[in-house]
Structure formats: structure tokens, C-alpha cells
Design a protein around this motif. Structure first.
Motif, PDB file in Angstrom:
ATOM      1  N   ARG A  68      43.456 -23.023  23.674  1.00  0.00           N
ATOM      2  CA  ARG A  68      42.232 -22.570  23.007  1.00  0.00           C
ATOM      3  C   ARG A  68      41.936 -21.089  23.280  1.00  0.00           C
ATOM      4  O   ARG A  68      40.850 -20.714  23.664  1.00  0.00           O
ATOM      5  CB  ARG A  68      41.049 -23.443  23.435  1.00  0.00           C
ATOM      6  CG  ARG A  68      41.115 -24.856  22.889  1.00  0.00           C
ATOM      7  CD  ARG A  68      39.824 -25.601  23.110  1.00  0.00           C
ATOM      8  NE  ARG A  68      39.869 -26.925  22.513  1.00  0.00           N
ATOM      9  CZ  ARG A  68      39.582 -27.227  21.248  1.00  0.00           C
ATOM     10  NH1 ARG A  68      39.251 -26.250  20.420  1.00  0.00           N
ATOM     11  NH2 ARG A  68      39.647 -28.454  20.788  1.00  0.00           N
TER      12      ARG A  68
ATOM     13  N   ALA B 106      49.475 -32.750  19.368  1.00  0.00           N
ATOM     14  CA  ALA B 106      48.666 -33.150  18.212  1.00  0.00           C
ATOM     15  C   ALA B 106      47.309 -33.642  18.690  1.00  0.00           C
ATOM     16  O   ALA B 106      47.169 -34.110  19.823  1.00  0.00           O
ATOM     17  CB  ALA B 106      49.367 -34.239  17.421  1.00  0.00           C
ATOM     18  N   HIS B 107      46.319 -33.531  17.792  1.00  0.00           N
ATOM     19  CA  HIS B 107      44.990 -34.039  18.116  1.00  0.00           C
ATOM     20  C   HIS B 107      44.458 -34.994  17.053  1.00  0.00           C
ATOM     21  O   HIS B 107      43.414 -35.611  17.244  1.00  0.00           O
ATOM     22  CB  HIS B 107      44.007 -32.882  18.322  1.00  0.00           C
ATOM     23  CG  HIS B 107      43.701 -32.113  17.072  1.00  0.00           C
ATOM     24  ND1 HIS B 107      44.586 -31.193  16.550  1.00  0.00           N
ATOM     25  CD2 HIS B 107      42.635 -32.138  16.237  1.00  0.00           C
ATOM     26  CE1 HIS B 107      44.063 -30.674  15.443  1.00  0.00           C
ATOM     27  NE2 HIS B 107      42.891 -31.231  15.228  1.00  0.00           N
TER      28      HIS B 107
ATOM     29  N   SER C 299      55.261 -30.455  16.811  1.00  0.00           N
ATOM     30  CA  SER C 299      53.814 -30.564  16.979  1.00  0.00           C
ATOM     31  C   SER C 299      53.108 -30.797  15.646  1.00  0.00           C
ATOM     32  O   SER C 299      53.647 -30.519  14.565  1.00  0.00           O
ATOM     33  CB  SER C 299      53.257 -29.284  17.608  1.00  0.00           C
ATOM     34  OG  SER C 299      53.298 -28.209  16.697  1.00  0.00           O
ATOM     35  N   GLY C 300      51.889 -31.321  15.736  1.00  0.00           N
ATOM     36  CA  GLY C 300      51.072 -31.507  14.548  1.00  0.00           C
ATOM     37  C   GLY C 300      50.798 -30.201  13.835  1.00  0.00           C
ATOM     38  O   GLY C 300      50.767 -30.144  12.598  1.00  0.00           O
ATOM     39  N   GLU C 301      50.594 -29.136  14.587  1.00  0.00           N
ATOM     40  CA  GLU C 301      50.340 -27.822  13.995  1.00  0.00           C
ATOM     41  C   GLU C 301      51.545 -27.339  13.189  1.00  0.00           C
ATOM     42  O   GLU C 301      51.394 -26.742  12.116  1.00  0.00           O
ATOM     43  CB  GLU C 301      49.985 -26.814  15.079  1.00  0.00           C
ATOM     44  CG  GLU C 301      48.593 -26.979  15.657  1.00  0.00           C
ATOM     45  CD  GLU C 301      48.500 -28.111  16.677  1.00  0.00           C
ATOM     46  OE1 GLU C 301      49.540 -28.728  16.993  1.00  0.00           O
ATOM     47  OE2 GLU C 301      47.377 -28.374  17.157  1.00  0.00           O
ATOM     48  N   GLU C 302      52.759 -27.603  13.702  1.00  0.00           N
ATOM     49  CA  GLU C 302      53.965 -27.197  12.979  1.00  0.00           C
ATOM     50  C   GLU C 302      54.093 -27.966  11.661  1.00  0.00           C
ATOM     51  O   GLU C 302      54.491 -27.404  10.637  1.00  0.00           O
ATOM     52  CB  GLU C 302      55.202 -27.440  13.851  1.00  0.00           C
ATOM     53  CG  GLU C 302      55.310 -26.478  15.027  1.00  0.00           C
ATOM     54  CD  GLU C 302      56.444 -26.837  15.963  1.00  0.00           C
ATOM     55  OE1 GLU C 302      57.227 -25.936  16.322  1.00  0.00           O
ATOM     56  OE2 GLU C 302      56.549 -28.018  16.348  1.00  0.00           O
TER      57      GLU C 302
ATOM     58  N   GLU D 246      51.601 -29.270   9.873  1.00  0.00           N
ATOM     59  CA  GLU D 246      50.567 -28.777   8.960  1.00  0.00           C
ATOM     60  C   GLU D 246      50.941 -27.416   8.382  1.00  0.00           C
ATOM     61  O   GLU D 246      50.736 -27.150   7.196  1.00  0.00           O
ATOM     62  CB  GLU D 246      49.238 -28.687   9.700  1.00  0.00           C
ATOM     63  CG  GLU D 246      48.646 -30.055  10.064  1.00  0.00           C
ATOM     64  CD  GLU D 246      47.437 -29.934  10.964  1.00  0.00           C
ATOM     65  OE1 GLU D 246      47.013 -28.792  11.248  1.00  0.00           O
ATOM     66  OE2 GLU D 246      46.917 -30.980  11.398  1.00  0.00           O
ATOM     67  N   ALA D 247      51.496 -26.541   9.219  1.00  0.00           N
ATOM     68  CA  ALA D 247      51.870 -25.204   8.752  1.00  0.00           C
ATOM     69  C   ALA D 247      52.979 -25.287   7.706  1.00  0.00           C
ATOM     70  O   ALA D 247      52.951 -24.592   6.690  1.00  0.00           O
ATOM     71  CB  ALA D 247      52.319 -24.335   9.929  1.00  0.00           C
TER      72      ALA D 247
END
Length: 405
Positions: A44, A135-136, A389-392, A394-395
Motif C-alpha cells: 500500500r 489477490a484480495h 497475481s490478481g492484479e496481473e 486484471e491488468a
């Protein structure tokens, strides 16, 4: 004879911004030190940067300390310094030999779960070197980088803890072995899709309850699969073949299947499905998802109606393992680089043969035999076990023009 080396651990903590890492290493380059280890984590927007350097008697360590303190003050960051003997770097090198990834999945991941897992790791004399969130949503996934543990012993201990804490935990070797997985082989009924196709067909024959009871016993391993399959298929005798089209349209993929397949195919993974079900259904599913390989049983149809019999060899428990081996050979992938996912007793042989066997919302016998169990109802969470990762995800989806339409 070489002079004994000593080490200095430099840890900077504070708001992340461009240039922190570059500035620290530029400053250190002015001194006769060597880099023994580096770790960096951003949570964060808060950076934790640790650098372990080694130095000899010709190094004015006081000047190194003063230079790093000046950087910390200028950047408004906290600085921690710790000196030690030269074998600190040797211990660091030894720790990295045999690094494990411990992945924790939970719909609601509570502190007690992390405390329990961390306690088990400590009880095995192992160390957690790093913790990161993969991931969240829709599940929380935390990954621990662990060193100093026997993977089999730790996997057994954490499986018991995970069951008690109602979370999913996977233990895998780190390094190239994990990144090298290239072929995903999935069961179909209650894995790729929700429910059992043969029960949907049996509903049209008014025999769903009878078929479901036999299916349940077979998936637990209480019945011989081939015999139970032939018994269930016999109950479909006389159905019009148009029922197959109706069932095809009623089938629903498990949540996250499209995301998982789309994500991993972007990374050049190959996908296969292998089913004790029927090609009349699975071929359409494979085409819809862009699956590379498929194997299933064939329902016999004569004069537009199901005869209640099967045609050709049966895809049963050994047949699924054989299909995995055949698909791996066709893809040019060694078995150590395959992942098998299933839920029932007829998946046990292919799960054992694969490099990574995953029990997905599976029967108890399958959970016990697999390398790891996933009990959250989201198939795409399997990507986290491969370090994605979840961010990867989504990106990559945001950059996909097909999804943007």
C-alpha cells in the motif's frame, strides 16, 4: 589467506517513490562492498528495502553507515542497520536452497488463520523470508516465501492446520520447477463445469435421483467406475438425441473458468480436458474455451436415439492418467511440468501422475492424495498457485481489445 568478511544489513522503510533503490545502490557503489542479498516489498505504497552487503577490513564501515543515514534522512525514511559475521551471507545462500512457496487462500482470511499457519512453519524450524498478497477478491490470497523446511513434512502439517482453520494451503517448491508448468489438464463434471452431465441427461429420462446416487458413490471410490458408468448410461436408453443439444445449452462453467483459461493461454500454457462424461458434450465445451486437447467417452446413437451403450474404450481412472500422458507427449511437455485438476476418485491416477495435483472442491480421498486442495468456488484462484497475481490478471484483461468490446 583471505581476511574474514563481515556483513552489514541495511533496511530502509518509508513511503515508496521512484529512485529509492537506485540511490541506495549508487551510494554503496562508492565503497568496497559486495551485495550478498536483496529483498524489496511494497505494501500500500510503503516500501521495505533490505540490502545485505559484505565487506573486508579495508572498508571504513563508519563512512558506509554515515552515507546510508544521510540517504534515509534526505528521503524521510526509517533506517535500521545491523552488523554481523561473514557467515551471515552464507546462511542466506543456504536458506535460498530449497525455497518453498506456501500459498494461503480464503474467502474471509482471518488473523487466526495466518497465526496458525505461521506457527506450524515455525514449529518445523523453518523461516518466513517474505510475505506478499496475490489477490484480495473474490478470495484473499497470501503467499509466504519459506526456507529451511522439508516440503513433504510441511505440506502434511499445514494440510491438517488448513482443515481446522477452514482455509486452503498449498506448499510448492520455488524456482524454475514452479514456473515451468506448461500443461493444465482438467476434469469436466463438477470441475470445469457445475454439476454432472449424466444427471442432466437422466433428468430427461426421469431417472435423475437414481443416477445421482450411483454417481456420488462412484466419485467417493465406493464403486468401480466403468461398471457404474455403464449402469448409469443404460438408464438413458431411448432418449432422443435432441436432448444432448438441450443439455449442452444448460451446462454452466464453474466461476472463474474463462478467466483461468484466458489468462494462462496468454502465457502459452496448453489446456486439456479429460472426462468420464461424453464427447457429445465435452467437444462443444472445448471449442467454446479454445481447449487444445480433449478426451471423453462416446454415447452410442442409432436412429436418432441413445441406445444406453457406449462406443470405444472407456475413459476411467487409468484412462484419465493415460490421457494426461498422451496430451503431455503431444504438447512436448514432461509430466513434471503438468497440472492435473479433479474432484473425484477417478481423477486420482492423473493427479498422482502430474507435476502438481490439485483437488478442486473434491471428495475427502482426493483431497488427501493431491498435492494441494482448493475449496473456494473460484477456478481462477488456481492461477495464484502458479504465482500469478490478481492484479496481473486484471491488468492483462484491461489491455485485451477483445474484452474491451
Amino acid at each position: 589467506m583471505n581476511a574474514k568478511k563481515r556483513t552489514l544489513l541495511i533496511t530502509l522503510t518509508g513511503r515508496d517513490r521512484p529512485g529509492v533503490t537506485s540511490r541506495l545502490f549508487t551510494t554503496l557503489s562508492a565503497f568496497p562492498v559486495t551485495v550478498a542479498d536483496v529483498e524489496q516489498v511494497v505494501i500500500r505504497g510503503r516500501l521495505v528495502l533490505g540490502v545485505l552487503v559484505s565487506y573486508g577490513s579495508d572498508t571504513d564501515v563508519g563512512k558506509v553507515l554515515a552515507a546510508t543515514e544521510e540517504i534515509a534522512t534526505d528521503l524521510g525514511m526509517e533506517l535500521e542497520l545491523a552488523t554481523g559475521s561473514g557467515n551471515d551471507s552464507e546462511r542466506g545462500a543456504r536458506r535460498r536452497h530449497g525455497r518453498l512457496h506456501v500459498t494461503i487462500l480464503g474467502s474471509a482470511l482471518r488473523p487466526a488463520a495466518l497465526a496458525g499457519i505461521a506457527g506450524r512453519i515455525a514449529a518445523h524450524g523453518a523461516n518466513i523470508d517474505r510475505i506478499e498478497r496475490l489477490a484480495h477478491q473474490p478470495v484473499t490470497c497470501i503467499e509466504l516465501h519459506v526456507t529451511g523446511a522439508d516440503p513433504d513434512g510441511l505440506r502434511t502439517a499445514l494440510a491438517a492446520e488448513a482443515a481446522e482453520l477452514q482455509v486452503d494451503v498449498a506448499v510448492q517448491r520455488g524456482g524454475l520447477a514452479r514456473r515451468a508448468k506448461r500443461l493444465i489438464v482438467m476434469d469436466v463434471d463438477s470441475t470445469l463445469i457445475q454439476g454432472e452431465v449424466i444427471e442432466l441427461l437422466a433428468e430427461h429420462a426421469g431417472r435423475r435421483a437414481q443416477v445421482a446416487a450411483i454417481t456420488e458413490a462412484a466419485m467417493r471410490g465406493d464403486l468401480d467406475f466403468e461398471g457404474s458408468l455403464r449402469e448409469r448410461v443404460a438408464m438413458l436408453e431411448g432418449l432422443d438425441e435432441s436432448v444432448l443439444e438441450a443439455v449442452r445449452h444448460s451446462v454452466e462453467f464453474s466461476p472463474g473458468v474463462r478467466t483461468l483459461v484466458r489468462t494462462l493461454k496468454r502465457l502459452d500454457y496448453k489446456f486439456a480436458i479429460v472426462s468420464g462424461g461424453f464427447t457429445q458434450i465435452t467437444d462443444a465445451l472445448a471449442a467454446d474455451l479454445g481447449i487444445d486437447y480433449a478426451a471423453a467417452n462416446v454415447l452410442e446413437i442409432k436412429d436418432g436415439r441413445l441406445t444406453g451403450r457406449l462406443v470405444g474404450p472407456i475413459i476411467d481412472r487409468p484412462g484419465k492418467a493415460a490421457a494426461l500422458e498422451r496430451f503431455a507427449a503431444e504438447a512436448g511437455v514432461p509430466l513434471s511440468q503438468t497440472v492435473a485438476i479433479g474432484d473425484g476418485a477417478n481423477d486420482l491416477d492423473m493427479i498422482a501422475a502430474a507435476g502438481l495435483g490439485i483437488a478442486y472442491n473434491a471428495k475427502p480421498a482426493v483431497r488427501q492424495a493431491a498435492d494441494t486442495a482448493v475449496n473456494v468456488p473460484y477456478m481462477d484462484s488456481i492461477a495464484f498457485l502458479l504465482g500469478i497475481s490478481g492484479e496481473e490478471i486484471e491488468a492483462a484483461d484491461a489491455e485485451d481489445p477483445e474484452l474491451a468490446r
